[in-house]
Design a protein around this motif. Structure first.
Motif, PDB file in Angstrom:
ATOM      1  N   SER A 117      10.633  -6.250 -10.237  1.00  0.00           N
ATOM      2  CA  SER A 117      10.970  -6.313 -11.826  1.00  0.00           C
ATOM      3  C   SER A 117       9.894  -7.014 -12.409  1.00  0.00           C
ATOM      4  CB  SER A 117      12.311  -6.896 -12.244  1.00  0.00           C
ATOM      5  OG  SER A 117      13.360  -5.817 -12.124  1.00  0.00           O
ATOM      6  N   ARG A 118       9.724  -7.163 -13.690  1.00  0.00           N
ATOM      7  CA  ARG A 118       8.597  -7.703 -14.645  1.00  0.00           C
ATOM      8  C   ARG A 118       8.734  -9.249 -14.813  1.00  0.00           C
ATOM      9  NH1 ARG A 118       8.945  -3.095 -18.994  1.00  0.00           N
ATOM     10  NH2 ARG A 118      10.957  -4.213 -18.872  1.00  0.00           N
ATOM     11  N   ASP A 161       0.816  -1.238   0.061  1.00  0.00           N
ATOM     12  CA  ASP A 161      -0.047  -0.034   0.126  1.00  0.00           C
ATOM     13  C   ASP A 161       0.795   1.206  -0.042  1.00  0.00           C
ATOM     14  OD1 ASP A 161      -2.186   1.666   0.054  1.00  0.00           O
ATOM     15  OD2 ASP A 161      -2.419   1.609   2.253  1.00  0.00           O
ATOM     16  N   GLY A 162       0.676   2.146  -0.684  1.00  0.00           N
ATOM     17  CA  GLY A 162       1.358   3.207  -1.056  1.00  0.00           C
ATOM     18  C   GLY A 162       2.703   3.407  -1.716  1.00  0.00           C
ATOM     19  N   ARG A 163       3.151   2.043  -2.057  1.00  0.00           N
ATOM     20  CA  ARG A 163       4.461   1.877  -2.616  1.00  0.00           C
ATOM     21  C   ARG A 163       4.488   1.725  -4.351  1.00  0.00           C
ATOM     22  NH1 ARG A 163       7.782  -0.571   1.478  1.00  0.00           N
ATOM     23  NH2 ARG A 163       9.543   0.203   0.156  1.00  0.00           N
ATOM     24  N   THR A 164       5.389   2.273  -4.904  1.00  0.00           N
ATOM     25  CA  THR A 164       5.692   1.963  -6.334  1.00  0.00           C
ATOM     26  C   THR A 164       6.439   0.827  -6.772  1.00  0.00           C
ATOM     27  OG1 THR A 164       5.356   4.331  -6.568  1.00  0.00           O
ATOM     28  CG2 THR A 164       6.353   3.431  -8.358  1.00  0.00           C
ATOM     29  N   LEU A 165       5.677   0.007  -7.396  1.00  0.00           N
ATOM     30  CA  LEU A 165       6.355  -1.349  -7.886  1.00  0.00           C
ATOM     31  C   LEU A 165       6.109  -1.642  -9.272  1.00  0.00           C
ATOM     32  CD1 LEU A 165       4.840  -3.722  -6.844  1.00  0.00           C
ATOM     33  CD2 LEU A 165       4.686  -2.626  -4.901  1.00  0.00           C
ATOM     34  N   THR A 166       6.673  -2.634  -9.746  1.00  0.00           N
ATOM     35  CA  THR A 166       6.265  -3.347 -11.047  1.00  0.00           C
ATOM     36  C   THR A 166       6.246  -4.758 -10.756  1.00  0.00           C
ATOM     37  OG1 THR A 166       6.854  -3.441 -13.522  1.00  0.00           O
ATOM     38  CG2 THR A 166       8.458  -3.636 -12.038  1.00  0.00           C
TER      39      THR A 166
END
Length: 188
Positions: free
Chosen positions: A161-162, A126-131
């Protein structure tokens, strides 16, 4: 990268069905950087790797079982992907607690492909930027994450990473974050 992780101990948490190259490549790079690595799983014995979620690949000997280790034993955590692996981890309370404890202790975590499913269960996105692998984008957004389509994303010690195509960037950034150590903003 040689020696960058001397004296560091990194856990790789997997269940059967992990994407083999995401384990073997990252483990090789992190070991070559000087870290001691442990393959941690749900039970002793061996775990099954996969190629592309379809073909069985190699089996790997488990070093530690999650019931007998703690995040305090390690400097960082790697979560390889594959579709079956994180599904097996997220229904195991000990595995989810183990993952969450790295965040509580502000330690770096690196997750690739479908592995962020386990992060959702641990309540740390929650609130984190990720991929991630694109098929779990909606799951991550619904859990409050800001999902972006990039080869590697780092948010205060959380590296994501993806796909296996991103392993160069993933491994380099994970090693950098493990070398830096604790991140005050890496929280559960």
């Amino acid at each position: 990268m040689a020696g960058q992780l001397e004296g560091k101990k990194i856990a790789f948490l997997v269940a059967d069905g992990f994407e083999q190259i995401e384990l073997t490549r990252s483990r090789q790079d992190i070991t070559e950087a000087g870290a001691q690595v442990h393959l941690v799983s749900l039970q002793s014995g061996e775990v099954q790797g996969m190629r592309g979620d379809i073909d069985k690949a190699d089996t790997f000997t488990v070093d530690e079982i999650v019931d007998e280790v703690s995040a305090s034993d390690y400097n960082g955590l790697v979560l390889p992907g594959g579709t079956l692996n994180p599904d097996g981890l997220r229904v195991n309370d000990k595995a989810v607690d183990f993952v969450r404890d790295f965040f509580k202790q502000h330690k770096p975590v690196a997750a690739i492909c479908h592995a962020p499913i386990t992060l959702i269960e641990a309540g740390v996105v929650d609130g984190r930027t990720l991929t991630s692998f694109p098929s779990i984008k909606t799951d991550l957004k619904n859990a409050g994450a800001n999902w972006v389509d990039q080869a590697v994303v780092c948010d205060e010690g959380l590296v994501t990473s993806r796909t296996p195509d991103d392993l160069d960037a993933f491994c380099a950034k994970a090693i950098e974050e493990f070398a830096e150590g604790r991140h005050a903003e890496q929280t559960a």
